[in-house]
Design an enzyme around this catalytic site. Structure first.
Site, PDB file in Angstrom:
ATOM      1  N   ASP A   2       0.809  -1.222   0.000  1.00 43.06           N
ATOM      2  CA  ASP A   2       0.000   0.000   0.000  1.00 43.06           C
ATOM      3  C   ASP A   2       0.840   1.269   0.000  1.00 43.06           C
ATOM      4  O   ASP A   2       1.922   1.301   0.574  1.00 43.06           O
ATOM      5  CB  ASP A   2      -0.840   0.060   1.287  1.00 43.06           C
ATOM      6  CG  ASP A   2      -2.034  -0.855   1.215  1.00 43.06           C
ATOM      7  OD1 ASP A   2      -2.870  -0.630   0.332  1.00 43.06           O
ATOM      8  OD2 ASP A   2      -2.097  -1.784   2.034  1.00 43.06           O
ATOM      9  N   ASN A  50      -9.064  -4.581  -8.321  1.00 45.56           N
ATOM     10  CA  ASN A  50      -8.285  -3.475  -8.889  1.00 45.56           C
ATOM     11  C   ASN A  50      -8.633  -3.133 -10.348  1.00 45.56           C
ATOM     12  O   ASN A  50      -8.237  -2.076 -10.849  1.00 45.56           O
ATOM     13  CB  ASN A  50      -6.773  -3.758  -8.801  1.00 45.56           C
ATOM     14  CG  ASN A  50      -6.199  -3.565  -7.406  1.00 45.56           C
ATOM     15  OD1 ASN A  50      -5.193  -4.168  -7.049  1.00 45.56           O
ATOM     16  ND2 ASN A  50      -6.837  -2.713  -6.590  1.00 45.56           N
TER      17      ASN A  50
HETATM   18  C1  FPP Z   1      -1.606  -0.165  -3.592  1.00 42.63           C
HETATM   19  O1  FPP Z   1      -1.240   1.191  -3.458  1.00 42.63           O
HETATM   20  C2  FPP Z   1      -0.817  -0.757  -4.667  1.00 42.63           C
HETATM   21  C3  FPP Z   1      -1.330  -1.402  -5.748  1.00 42.63           C
HETATM   22  C4  FPP Z   1      -2.767  -1.593  -5.990  1.00 42.63           C
HETATM   23  C5  FPP Z   1      -0.448  -1.913  -6.806  1.00 42.63           C
HETATM   24  C6  FPP Z   1       0.760  -2.637  -6.323  1.00 42.63           C
HETATM   25  C7  FPP Z   1       1.673  -2.723  -7.463  1.00 42.63           C
HETATM   26  C8  FPP Z   1       2.977  -2.451  -7.433  1.00 42.63           C
HETATM   27  C9  FPP Z   1       3.782  -2.157  -6.235  1.00 42.63           C
HETATM   28  C10 FPP Z   1       3.655  -2.462  -8.745  1.00 42.63           C
HETATM   29  C11 FPP Z   1       4.567  -3.553  -8.937  1.00 42.63           C
HETATM   30  C12 FPP Z   1       4.161  -4.833  -8.351  1.00 42.63           C
HETATM   31  C13 FPP Z   1       4.346  -6.011  -8.958  1.00 42.63           C
HETATM   32  C14 FPP Z   1       3.994  -7.274  -8.278  1.00 42.63           C
HETATM   33  C15 FPP Z   1       4.946  -6.068 -10.308  1.00 42.63           C
HETATM   34  P1  FPP Z   1      -2.315   2.313  -3.808  1.00 42.63           P
HETATM   35  O2  FPP Z   1      -2.300   2.539  -5.272  1.00 42.63           O
HETATM   36  O3  FPP Z   1      -3.616   1.854  -3.234  1.00 42.63           O
HETATM   37  O4  FPP Z   1      -1.735   3.583  -3.101  1.00 42.63           O
HETATM   38  P2  FPP Z   1      -2.579   4.550  -2.141  1.00 42.63           P
HETATM   39  O5  FPP Z   1      -3.146   3.640  -1.079  1.00 42.63           O
HETATM   40  O6  FPP Z   1      -1.552   5.484  -1.608  1.00 42.63           O
HETATM   41  O7  FPP Z   1      -3.604   5.195  -3.008  1.00 42.63           O
END
Ligand code: FPP
Length: 215
Positions: A2, A50
């Protein structure tokens, strides 16, 4: 993982930059965990929920998965074996594009010989969907709906060889459990940190691992 979005926002950058930094940090975390002799690292890369994010963000996160699954040289240098959990590609409702399917299957094949840490990427993954499917399959294989056993569920998870989880890490100040490995985390320690994912560093990894070692 996150907090990629928040990491970017704090820097006045688009959310996509946060995900890019998140993927780069994941590569570093994999290296450090392999070095610390962690047996299994499972990361939530993309959930079944997502897909409703803005199309440009989804496209970007998908391209980062392709990047991660393409890090074969690094993974092999660290003796890391890739695995994947998620909705099977041939199941109704699967939205995984062909280029990601190919990247996943290729990475599994190209790292299959490694004997060190198993890095499992959860992509198009949801724990409840996994459990529902496991129960349905257990019922079919056990012939009687009344007799679904715990073993029957365990044997029909996406990756039945994943051991029980020792520690769950939740970054970015989120102090809740999400739709992730709900069956597998029974009894796990939970490490909550304020750090956003791109800032989750070696010191943080060691703090989380301490919870396991101090058991
Ligand atoms: C949550 O942060 C993150 C995600 C939904 C995506 C996770 C993906 C990565 C770290 C990219 C690379 C990963 C792999 C496995 C290749 P958020 O977008 O919800 O952030 P926020 O909570 O601050 O809005």
């Amino acid at each position: 993982m996150d907090g990629n979005g928040r990491w970017a926002k704090r820097r006045g950058l688009p959310r996509t930059e946060g995900h890019t930094a998140g993927e780069e940090n994941l590569a570093e975390v994999v290296r450090v965990c392999a070095n610390r002799n962690v047996g299994f690292l499972t990361v939530f890369g993309f959930s079944t929920e997502n897909w409703v994010r803005p199309p440009a963000e989804v496209k970007h996160i998908l391209s980062l998965h392709k990047r991660l699954f393409g890090r074969i040289e690094e993974l092999n240098a660290n003796n890391v074996r890739i695995q994947w959990i998620g909705r099977p590609f041939d199941e109704p409702g699967s939205k995984t594009p062909a280029f990601i399917q190919r990247a996943i299957l290729q990475a599994i094949e190209d790292t299959a010989h490694n004997t060190g840490m198993v890095l499992t990427v959860a992509f198009d993954y949801g724990s409840r969907a996994e459990l529902l499917r496991a129960a349905q399959r257990a019922r079919t294989s056990q012939q009687s709906a009344q007799n679904i056993s715990m073993q029957g569920i365990s044997d029909n998870l996406y990756s039945p060889t994943l051991p029980p989880v020792d520690v769950v890490v939740r970054t970015s100040g989120e102090s809740r459990i999400s739709n992730f490995l709900l069956w597998q985390i029974m009894g796990a320690k939970v490490y909550f940190t304020e750090r956003t994912w791109p800032d989750f560093d070696t010191h943080e990894i060691d703090n989380a691992l301490k919870l396991v070692h101090d058991r």
